[in-house]
Design an enzyme around this catalytic site. Structure first.
Site, short mmCIF file in Angstrom:
data_model
loop_
_atom_site.label_atom_id
_atom_site.label_comp_id
_atom_site.label_asym_id
_atom_site.label_seq_id
_atom_site.Cartn_x
_atom_site.Cartn_y
_atom_site.Cartn_z
N LYS A 197 -9.11 3.00 -19.60
CA LYS A 197 -9.35 2.80 -21.26
C LYS A 197 -8.01 2.52 -21.69
O LYS A 197 -7.58 1.45 -22.28
CB LYS A 197 -9.70 4.20 -21.05
CG LYS A 197 -10.71 4.66 -20.01
CD LYS A 197 -11.93 4.03 -20.77
CE LYS A 197 -12.45 4.34 -19.25
NZ LYS A 197 -13.18 5.47 -18.61
N ASP A 219 -7.68 15.64 -17.54
CA ASP A 219 -8.09 14.46 -18.01
C ASP A 219 -7.84 14.29 -18.50
O ASP A 219 -9.12 14.69 -20.16
CB ASP A 219 -9.96 14.19 -17.12
CG ASP A 219 -9.84 12.79 -17.72
OD1 ASP A 219 -9.40 11.84 -17.93
OD2 ASP A 219 -10.39 12.31 -15.90
N ARG A 223 1.18 -1.29 0.22
CA ARG A 223 0.08 0.24 0.22
C ARG A 223 0.67 1.25 0.03
O ARG A 223 0.25 2.19 -0.94
CB ARG A 223 -0.78 -0.05 1.22
CG ARG A 223 -2.05 1.38 1.21
CD ARG A 223 -3.01 0.69 1.90
NE ARG A 223 -3.26 0.19 3.34
CZ ARG A 223 -2.30 0.41 3.92
NH1 ARG A 223 -2.40 1.73 4.60
NH2 ARG A 223 -2.64 -0.37 5.64
N TYR A 255 -16.39 12.79 -17.34
CA TYR A 255 -16.98 12.00 -17.18
C TYR A 255 -17.92 11.61 -16.47
O TYR A 255 -18.01 13.03 -15.13
CB TYR A 255 -15.36 10.91 -16.58
CG TYR A 255 -15.82 9.67 -16.50
CD1 TYR A 255 -16.10 8.87 -17.29
CD2 TYR A 255 -16.24 8.81 -15.20
CE1 TYR A 255 -16.66 7.11 -17.39
CE2 TYR A 255 -16.14 7.43 -14.57
CZ TYR A 255 -16.21 6.83 -16.04
OH TYR A 255 -16.59 5.20 -15.54
C1 LIG Z 1 -13.34 6.09 -17.66
C2 LIG Z 1 -12.91 6.96 -17.16
C3 LIG Z 1 -13.05 7.64 -15.57
C4 LIG Z 1 -13.02 6.67 -14.68
O1 LIG Z 1 -11.78 5.75 -14.58
P1 LIG Z 1 -12.59 4.42 -14.13
O2 LIG Z 1 -11.14 3.73 -14.98
O3 LIG Z 1 -13.47 3.45 -14.64
O4 LIG Z 1 -12.87 4.64 -12.92
C5 LIG Z 1 -12.42 9.53 -15.61
N1 LIG Z 1 -12.77 10.06 -16.91
C6 LIG Z 1 -12.98 9.49 -18.12
C7 LIG Z 1 -12.46 10.64 -19.07
C8 LIG Z 1 -13.24 8.25 -18.21
O5 LIG Z 1 -13.09 7.69 -19.88
#
Ligand SMILES: *Cc1c(COP(=O)(O)O)cnc(C)c1O
Length: 396
Positions: free
Chosen positions: A206, A181, A56, A109
């Protein structure tokens, strides 16, 4: 080693000794031998030089992933988390405290929008969601209490872009931090830190993992704030990434550059097909000359990615139902950035109500872009001709 394609394979790798394995080493260990007086057992006494002792805190496999991502994003340090949402939550709770104010992209998101609207105010953190494509609106939203501007570009699900360099300038002038992001673009498509942002976030679930078999998230930025976030979010809140997931994501990362080239090339063909297909109303792909922000895309993106948003003439919900039933190559499923093509439909009124909470002019701007709903297509690595034939047949 300067180029992203090479860094995706090699950054952070250490041992080149005789007999060392030529792969990313998986260390699923929870705990490690360490010198008993080399480290205190408090996260407050952690130093960079502390040996591995508990996962951790740190782990060789998650550290390798974090270091490789830091190199790709061009930042001093990186951290990896159990999911993209864990990374965003760690950033918000790490950089904002009661009395502070967050300015947020009003299309992002859905989970991030809900975190900001539903959970932060209860902790005394005020949130203003603005259309970050409107620079005057961003500047006007900043108050003396603003500590962070969080932008998502390209914005999920509609592929609206924000001029990151311009917002970074506003943030710098106001002495406010900025996070981006850029999950939809990947480090191969955009480098937010080089454009002036302080933090860059990815959902590793992703494109970076790429195979849809592991959840993960990352933050890259300056060493000092990341050390605080590591102590609070990883060690104390416990949002650490499982080393096996990190290892899967490292394996995915090795092909990121090759995959993004094919995602982009396929998306170009699919976007051209959709643009000329009767029954399709609007097509948004940053690489299309018809994208309303194509000039900005050409300036800031080095890969236009495989994400396409499109709208249809006729009832979107009914068309979505037909596509879910008839598609054979494209999977009707959520998520994105996977090897296989994925499609889903997002009704505008639903997401405006449940997640974005848009009103007035912002609500109208969303509806002008999407109509009653938007299809989000993550173009995969299949042959583009098969993706196109599948969509053409299923659209009827
Ligand atoms: C999927 C996604 C998230 C969240 O990610 P997880 O791995 O599903 O928690 C955040 N921002 C964007 C742009 C995303 O496509």
């Amino acid at each position: 080693m300067t180029e992203p394609a090479t860094k995706a394979l090699h950054a952070g790798s250490a041992d080149r000794g005789v007999g060392a394995p030529v792969l990313n080493v998986l260390s699923p260990a929870a705990s490690f031998f360490s010198h008993p007086d080399a480290v205190g057992f408090s996260a407050n006494e952690m130093t960079d030089k502390a040996p591995y002792f508990y996962s951790r805190w740190s782990n060789p496999t998650t550290d390798l992933l974090a270091e490789r991502l830091a190199s790709l994003d061009g930042g001093e340090a990186g951290l990896v988390f159990a999911s993209g949402m864990a990374a965003v939550t760690a950033l918000f709770l790490g950089r904002l405290k009661a009395g502070d104010h967050l300015v947020l992209s009003n299309v992002c998101y859905a989970g991030v929008a809900e975190l900001a609207h539903d959970l932060l105010p209860g902790r005394g953190i005020a949130v203003t969601a603005v259309d970050t494509t409107d620079l005057a609106a961003v500047a006007a939203a900043i108050t003396p209490r603003t500590r962070l501007i969080h932008v998502e570009s390209p914005a999920n699900p509609i592929l609206r872009l924000t001029d990151i360099a311009a917002v970074a300038e506003i943030a710098r002038a106001a002495k406010v931090e900025m996070s981006v992001d850029s999950t939809m673009a990947t480090p191969l498509g955009i480098r937010p830190l080089a454009l002036g942002a302080d933090f860059v976030i990815h959902s590793l679930t992703k494109y970076i993992g790429g195979h849809g078999d592991a959840l993960g998230g990352s933050i890259v930025g300056a060493r000092e704030p990341l050390a605080e976030i590591q102590r609070d979010a990883l060690i104390h809140y416990g949002a650490a990434l499982n080393p096996f997931a990190a290892w899967l994501i490292l394996r995915g990362l090795e092909t990121l550059s090759a995959r993004m080239a094919v995602h982009q090339a396929n998306a170009e063909k699919v976007a051209a097909f959709l643009s000329s297909r009767p029954g399709i109303a609007k097509v948004y792909w940053p690489g299309l000359a018809s994208h309303p922000q194509h000039d900005l895309a050409r300036r800031q993106l080095t890969n236009f990615s495989g994400m396409i948003a499109f709208t249809t003439e006729g009832n979107g919900t009914a068309i979505a139902r037909r596509l879910a039933e008839k598609l054979e190559v494209v999977a009707y499923a959520v998520s994105l950035g996977k090897t296989r093509s994925l499609l889903c439909y997002i009704p505008s009124e639903d997401i405006i109500r449940s997640s974005f909470r848009l009103e007035g002019r912002d609500r109208q701007r969303y509806l002008d872009w999407t109509g009653e709903g938007t299809f989000r297509l993550s173009v995969g690595l299949e042959d583009a001709a098969d993706i196109i034939a599948d969509l053409d047949r299923a659209l009827g």
